[in-house]
Design a protein around this motif. Structure first.
Motif, PDB file in Angstrom:
ATOM      1  N   THR A  62       0.645  -9.343 -38.320  1.00  5.44           N
ATOM      2  CA  THR A  62       2.131 -10.016 -37.904  1.00  5.44           C
ATOM      3  C   THR A  62       3.084  -9.655 -36.673  1.00  5.44           C
ATOM      4  O   THR A  62       2.061  -8.294 -36.479  1.00  5.44           O
ATOM      5  CB  THR A  62       2.883  -9.451 -39.144  1.00  5.44           C
ATOM      6  N   ALA A  63       3.761 -10.266 -36.391  1.00  3.46           N
ATOM      7  CA  ALA A  63       4.608 -10.135 -34.869  1.00  3.46           C
ATOM      8  C   ALA A  63       4.695  -8.313 -35.039  1.00  3.46           C
ATOM      9  O   ALA A  63       5.638  -8.313 -36.352  1.00  3.46           O
ATOM     10  CB  ALA A  63       5.623 -11.490 -34.829  1.00  3.46           C
ATOM     11  N   GLY A  64       4.778  -7.866 -33.796  1.00  2.00           N
ATOM     12  CA  GLY A  64       5.272  -6.743 -33.605  1.00  2.00           C
ATOM     13  C   GLY A  64       4.546  -5.364 -34.337  1.00  2.00           C
ATOM     14  O   GLY A  64       4.883  -4.300 -33.853  1.00  2.00           O
ATOM     15  N   SER A  65       3.372  -5.694 -35.063  1.00  2.00           N
ATOM     16  CA  SER A  65       2.627  -4.600 -35.327  1.00  2.00           C
ATOM     17  C   SER A  65       1.457  -3.861 -34.454  1.00  2.00           C
ATOM     18  O   SER A  65       2.204  -2.329 -34.189  1.00  2.00           O
ATOM     19  CB  SER A  65       1.715  -4.424 -36.548  1.00  2.00           C
ATOM     20  N   ALA A 123       3.429   0.631 -47.734  1.00  2.00           N
ATOM     21  CA  ALA A 123       3.748  -0.492 -47.847  1.00  2.00           C
ATOM     22  C   ALA A 123       3.936  -1.774 -48.734  1.00  2.00           C
ATOM     23  O   ALA A 123       4.732  -2.302 -48.646  1.00  2.00           O
ATOM     24  CB  ALA A 123       4.665  -0.855 -45.829  1.00  2.00           C
ATOM     25  N   VAL A 124       2.149  -1.750 -48.223  1.00  2.00           N
ATOM     26  CA  VAL A 124       2.299  -3.285 -48.525  1.00  2.00           C
ATOM     27  C   VAL A 124       2.119  -3.375 -50.449  1.00  2.00           C
ATOM     28  O   VAL A 124       1.896  -4.290 -50.865  1.00  2.00           O
ATOM     29  CB  VAL A 124       0.538  -3.932 -48.298  1.00  2.00           C
ATOM     30  N   GLU A 125       2.083  -2.368 -50.789  1.00  6.21           N
ATOM     31  CA  GLU A 125       2.430  -1.842 -52.567  1.00  6.21           C
ATOM     32  C   GLU A 125       3.536  -2.653 -52.731  1.00  6.21           C
ATOM     33  O   GLU A 125       3.576  -3.095 -54.484  1.00  6.21           O
ATOM     34  CB  GLU A 125       1.838  -1.163 -52.957  1.00  6.21           C
ATOM     35  N   ASP A 126       4.233  -2.451 -52.358  1.00  7.09           N
ATOM     36  CA  ASP A 126       5.587  -3.185 -52.448  1.00  7.09           C
ATOM     37  C   ASP A 126       5.893  -4.832 -52.192  1.00  7.09           C
ATOM     38  O   ASP A 126       6.531  -5.617 -52.439  1.00  7.09           O
ATOM     39  CB  ASP A 126       7.322  -1.675 -51.410  1.00  7.09           C
ATOM     40  N   TYR A 127       5.348  -5.002 -50.775  1.00  9.05           N
ATOM     41  CA  TYR A 127       5.567  -5.765 -49.888  1.00  9.05           C
ATOM     42  C   TYR A 127       4.539  -6.880 -49.791  1.00  9.05           C
ATOM     43  O   TYR A 127       4.383  -8.096 -49.910  1.00  9.05           O
ATOM     44  CB  TYR A 127       5.744  -5.725 -48.883  1.00  9.05           C
ATOM     45  N   GLY A 128       3.084  -6.653 -50.206  1.00  6.39           N
ATOM     46  CA  GLY A 128       2.085  -7.666 -49.938  1.00  6.39           C
ATOM     47  C   GLY A 128       1.460  -7.793 -49.037  1.00  6.39           C
ATOM     48  O   GLY A 128       2.186  -7.466 -47.966  1.00  6.39           O
ATOM     49  N   TYR A 129       0.400  -8.275 -48.335  1.00  2.00           N
ATOM     50  CA  TYR A 129      -0.010  -8.879 -47.534  1.00  2.00           C
ATOM     51  C   TYR A 129       0.968  -9.916 -46.707  1.00  2.00           C
ATOM     52  O   TYR A 129       1.384  -9.115 -45.585  1.00  2.00           O
ATOM     53  CB  TYR A 129      -1.356  -9.581 -47.294  1.00  2.00           C
ATOM     54  N   GLN A 130       1.397 -11.022 -47.320  1.00  2.00           N
ATOM     55  CA  GLN A 130       1.873 -11.699 -47.027  1.00  2.00           C
ATOM     56  C   GLN A 130       3.185 -12.054 -46.086  1.00  2.00           C
ATOM     57  O   GLN A 130       3.490 -11.643 -45.012  1.00  2.00           O
ATOM     58  CB  GLN A 130       2.317 -13.036 -47.648  1.00  2.00           C
ATOM     59  N   SER A 131       4.475 -10.889 -46.711  1.00  2.00           N
ATOM     60  CA  SER A 131       5.210 -10.406 -46.481  1.00  2.00           C
ATOM     61  C   SER A 131       5.813  -9.032 -45.857  1.00  2.00           C
ATOM     62  O   SER A 131       6.826  -8.847 -45.374  1.00  2.00           O
ATOM     63  CB  SER A 131       6.194 -10.490 -48.317  1.00  2.00           C
ATOM     64  N   LEU A 132       4.676  -8.058 -45.350  1.00  2.00           N
ATOM     65  CA  LEU A 132       4.916  -7.213 -44.674  1.00  2.00           C
ATOM     66  C   LEU A 132       4.959  -7.435 -43.600  1.00  2.00           C
ATOM     67  O   LEU A 132       5.129  -8.709 -42.541  1.00  2.00           O
ATOM     68  CB  LEU A 132       3.428  -6.653 -44.131  1.00  2.00           C
ATOM     69  N   ILE A 133       5.844  -7.028 -42.922  1.00  2.00           N
ATOM     70  CA  ILE A 133       6.661  -7.288 -41.040  1.00  2.00           C
ATOM     71  C   ILE A 133       6.372  -5.409 -40.400  1.00  2.00           C
ATOM     72  O   ILE A 133       6.305  -4.676 -41.232  1.00  2.00           O
ATOM     73  CB  ILE A 133       7.621  -7.588 -41.312  1.00  2.00           C
ATOM     74  N   ALA A 134       6.838  -5.979 -39.482  1.00  2.00           N
ATOM     75  CA  ALA A 134       6.404  -4.662 -38.699  1.00  2.00           C
ATOM     76  C   ALA A 134       7.331  -3.732 -38.654  1.00  2.00           C
ATOM     77  O   ALA A 134       7.103  -2.335 -39.115  1.00  2.00           O
ATOM     78  CB  ALA A 134       6.977  -5.295 -37.206  1.00  2.00           C
ATOM     79  N   SER A 135       9.173  -4.042 -38.981  1.00  2.00           N
ATOM     80  CA  SER A 135       9.368  -3.161 -39.574  1.00  2.00           C
ATOM     81  C   SER A 135       9.709  -2.262 -40.494  1.00  2.00           C
ATOM     82  O   SER A 135       9.793  -1.423 -41.404  1.00  2.00           O
ATOM     83  CB  SER A 135      11.393  -3.686 -39.877  1.00  2.00           C
ATOM     84  N   HIS A 136       8.483  -2.648 -41.941  1.00  2.00           N
ATOM     85  CA  HIS A 136       8.001  -2.161 -42.623  1.00  2.00           C
ATOM     86  C   HIS A 136       7.416  -0.633 -42.147  1.00  2.00           C
ATOM     87  O   HIS A 136       7.146   0.197 -43.505  1.00  2.00           O
ATOM     88  CB  HIS A 136       7.247  -3.074 -43.684  1.00  2.00           C
ATOM     89  N   VAL A 137       6.551  -1.237 -41.891  1.00  2.00           N
ATOM     90  CA  VAL A 137       5.495  -0.390 -40.869  1.00  2.00           C
ATOM     91  C   VAL A 137       5.981   0.886 -40.350  1.00  2.00           C
ATOM     92  O   VAL A 137       6.179   1.739 -40.823  1.00  2.00           O
ATOM     93  CB  VAL A 137       4.610  -0.394 -40.251  1.00  2.00           C
ATOM     94  N   ILE A 138       7.695   1.003 -39.937  1.00  2.00           N
ATOM     95  CA  ILE A 138       8.213   2.127 -39.367  1.00  2.00           C
ATOM     96  C   ILE A 138       9.338   3.103 -40.445  1.00  2.00           C
ATOM     97  O   ILE A 138       8.975   4.333 -40.887  1.00  2.00           O
ATOM     98  CB  ILE A 138       9.252   1.288 -38.329  1.00  2.00           C
ATOM     99  N   GLU A 139       9.871   1.342 -41.145  1.00  2.00           N
ATOM    100  CA  GLU A 139      10.028   2.631 -42.869  1.00  2.00           C
ATOM    101  C   GLU A 139       9.434   3.485 -43.739  1.00  2.00           C
ATOM    102  O   GLU A 139      10.072   4.324 -44.115  1.00  2.00           O
ATOM    103  CB  GLU A 139      10.673   1.750 -43.661  1.00  2.00           C
ATOM    104  N   TYR A 140       7.779   2.974 -43.294  1.00  2.00           N
ATOM    105  CA  TYR A 140       7.129   3.905 -44.436  1.00  2.00           C
ATOM    106  C   TYR A 140       6.296   4.734 -43.631  1.00  2.00           C
ATOM    107  O   TYR A 140       5.051   5.413 -44.169  1.00  2.00           O
ATOM    108  CB  TYR A 140       6.247   2.993 -45.021  1.00  2.00           C
ATOM    109  N   LEU A 141       6.783   5.033 -42.169  1.00  2.00           N
ATOM    110  CA  LEU A 141       5.722   6.270 -41.812  1.00  2.00           C
ATOM    111  C   LEU A 141       6.076   7.404 -41.941  1.00  2.00           C
ATOM    112  O   LEU A 141       5.079   8.346 -41.894  1.00  2.00           O
ATOM    113  CB  LEU A 141       6.319   6.026 -39.936  1.00  2.00           C
ATOM    114  N   GLY A 142       7.250   8.039 -42.449  1.00  2.00           N
ATOM    115  CA  GLY A 142       7.382   8.867 -43.286  1.00  2.00           C
ATOM    116  C   GLY A 142       6.861   9.149 -44.267  1.00  2.00           C
ATOM    117  O   GLY A 142       5.835  10.605 -44.500  1.00  2.00           O
TER     118      GLY A 142
END
Length: 515
Positions: free
Chosen positions: A436-439, A475-494
């Motif tokens: 996805t864009a931004g990852s 993060a993918v457990e909450d959003y699934g593959y298709q709806s995961l965006i780069a911001s989610h990766v930052i949010e779940y880094l902790g």
């Protein structure tokens, strides 16, 4: 986890036999018994037909050991010998005789297409035809057998490696390789499980411990290493209770152009979320309000130009500089990059258009600080190192490029591979949601933030790739593959950091949660 080469595995087998004073037949018995234990634990005596296809070498011998144990345990077993040669290994013959001695249902020989058995979708196939020693194309009728197995859609378990797959080359014909639902590999997974053109032949894999010599396992150096949680934990640098932001460095993120300020925002957020003490974004003037409003934790310096970077000037000493995210390739930007490289003395991370500038101006590579981290996706990598005909050539070219320019090369992909000083570090985390864009911008930020804190560039790259992938896995457990965006990766880094020290659940705790 070490990934042993074919030659190292053969050496490990021989050392184990010598040091433990056992025979090769005894070692084969261990291997086959471990496979039986794995199957028995999962099938619990179920009477589903199990079709075991054995070659006439040592992989087939492992299959014969398995067949004997399954028959003695009362499973519904049908054993076949894929008779592709007149030669038989000694240990295969020993275990073939042992099977004949415990059942009246002797193994059936398969010589050609007329001998192929009927297999239904709810059956189980065990592939013990070829092992890691295969070094030639399979016969045409064996290829048809593989197609027959695939068409059945039955669960297929391969022993050590999917038959037809070689450890050091790419198949010329996909139909000449068994498509495994699961592969049980001895000593270590095989490199081909992680490469784009060969990893597709096994959906899942697991390593079985067959008791190889512990000294061999500990002291043998490998070119390839798999980075999972237990490899990432020792890299982590804990923080002192009385630490402060000044101890964790100042990351400078240089990038952005008109319409591409999101990339710098994501990279800046990634750096601070990874643990950098301070982050400053250097951007064209058009992005000032974007950065200040969307990411107030970052400081901002702007170029005199509105739309793109023309002159990089700053009045502080950064710990690390990231360059290239959304920066464009305007000639004034290229010149600004050159001046930066000529004067810079701190570690660097270069991504996106920074990589494209290096590709278009290869003499800039001579200006890079040693251990600069480059993070190309496949097309950017191709522009840097040239085209390749297969994955093994790509890795060899990447190694040569890394050695020549003394850079840490992060080859982004399903199993991102970091290359430095003739070593390859294969990442075990991540999922298709990262497509996805931004990852990639987030990854650049994470690696930059780690270097800022004091991680050396190689450790930052390897650890950063791991954290990036692990964050996406959570993060993918909450959003699934298709709806995961780069911001989610930052949010779940902790959560990815916290997972490093999370203890695995016991079976009783899982049962309590289920209740």
């Amino acid at each position: 986890m070490k990934l042993f080469s074919k030659e190292q595995i053969y050496e490990g087998d021989q050392l184990t036999i010598e040091r433990q004073k056992i025979s090769s037949t005894d070692l084969m018995e261990r291997a086959g018994t471990q496979i039986f234990n794995w199957i028995n634990l999962r099938m619990q005596g179920a009477q589903v037909p199990i079709h075991i296809f054995c070659g006439i070498g040592n992989n087939g011998g492992d299959g014969m050991v398995l067949a004997r144990h399954l028959i003695l345990e009362g499973y519904n077993v049908k054993t076949y010998i894929v008779n592709y040669s007149d030669k038989r290994s000694k240990d295969f013959l020993i275990n073939y005789d042992r099977v004949k001695n415990i059942t009246k249902k002797w193994p059936e020989f398969v010589h050609n297409q007329d001998d192929f058995p009927e297999i239904k979708q709810d059956h189980v196939i065990v592939d013990a035809i070829f092992g890691i020693g295969l070094n030639r194309p399979v016969a045409d009728w064996v290829k048809k057998l593989f197609i027959h197995l695939r068409k059945s859609k039955a669960f297929t378990l391969s022993i050590d490696i999917p038959s037809g797959l070689q450890t050091d080359s790419i198949p010329l014909d996909d139909d000449c390789v068994v498509l495994a639902s699961y592969t049980l590999s001895f000593a270590s997974p095989k490199l081909v499980f992680f490469l784009p053109k060969t990893g597709k032949f096994t959906i899942n894999w697991e390593v079985l411990d067959i008791g190889l010599d512990s000294e061999f396992l500990t002291n043998t150096n490998t070119t390839f290493n798999l980075i999972g949680k237990y490899e990432a934990i020792p890299i982590y640098i804990p923080r002192d209770k009385f630490s402060h932001k000044g101890q964790f460095g100042h990351s400078l993120i240089i990038g952005g152009s008109y319409g591409k300020m999101g990339a710098v925002t994501l990279a800046s957020r990634g750096a601070l979320s990874a643990g950098a003490g301070l982050v400053t974004a250097f951007i064209p003037k058009c992005g000032y309000q974007v950065l200040q409003s969307s990411f107030p934790e970052a400081m901002v310096i702007t170029d005199a130009n509105d739309d793109y970077i023309t002159n990089v000037e700053f009045n502080f000493s950064p710990s690390v500089i990231a360059f290239g995210i959304g920066v464009g390739v305007n000639m004034k930007t290229v010149e600004a990059f050159k001046v930066l490289l000529e004067t810079n003395k701190v570690p660097m991370v270069i991504d996106a258009d920074g990589l494209n500038i290096l590709s278009n101006h290869p003499h800039f590579l001579e200006l890079l600080p040693e251990e600069t981290v480059l993070t190309p996706h496949p097309k950017e990598l191709e522009r840097l190192i040239g085209t390749w005909s297969h994955d093994f050539e790509k890795l060899e070219k990447a190694k040569e490029f890394s050695n020549k320019h003394k850079v840490v090369l992060v080859i982004k992909g399903a199993n991102t591979i970091t290359v430095f000083e003739n070593k390859f570090y294969i990442n075990a985390t991540g999922n298709p949601g990262l497509s996805t864009a931004g990852s990639g911008d987030v990854l650049t930020g994470i690696i930059t933030g780690l270097i800022s804190q004091g991680y050396n560039p190689l450790s930052a790259a390897v650890f950063g790739v791991y954290l990036h992938g692990k964050s996406a896995d959570i993060a993918v457990e909450d959003y699934g593959y298709q709806s995961l965006i780069a911001s989610h990766v930052i949010e779940y880094l902790g959560a990815a950091y916290m997972d490093l020290f999370k203890q695995p659940e016991t079976s009783s705790e899982k049962h309590k949660d289920d209740a």
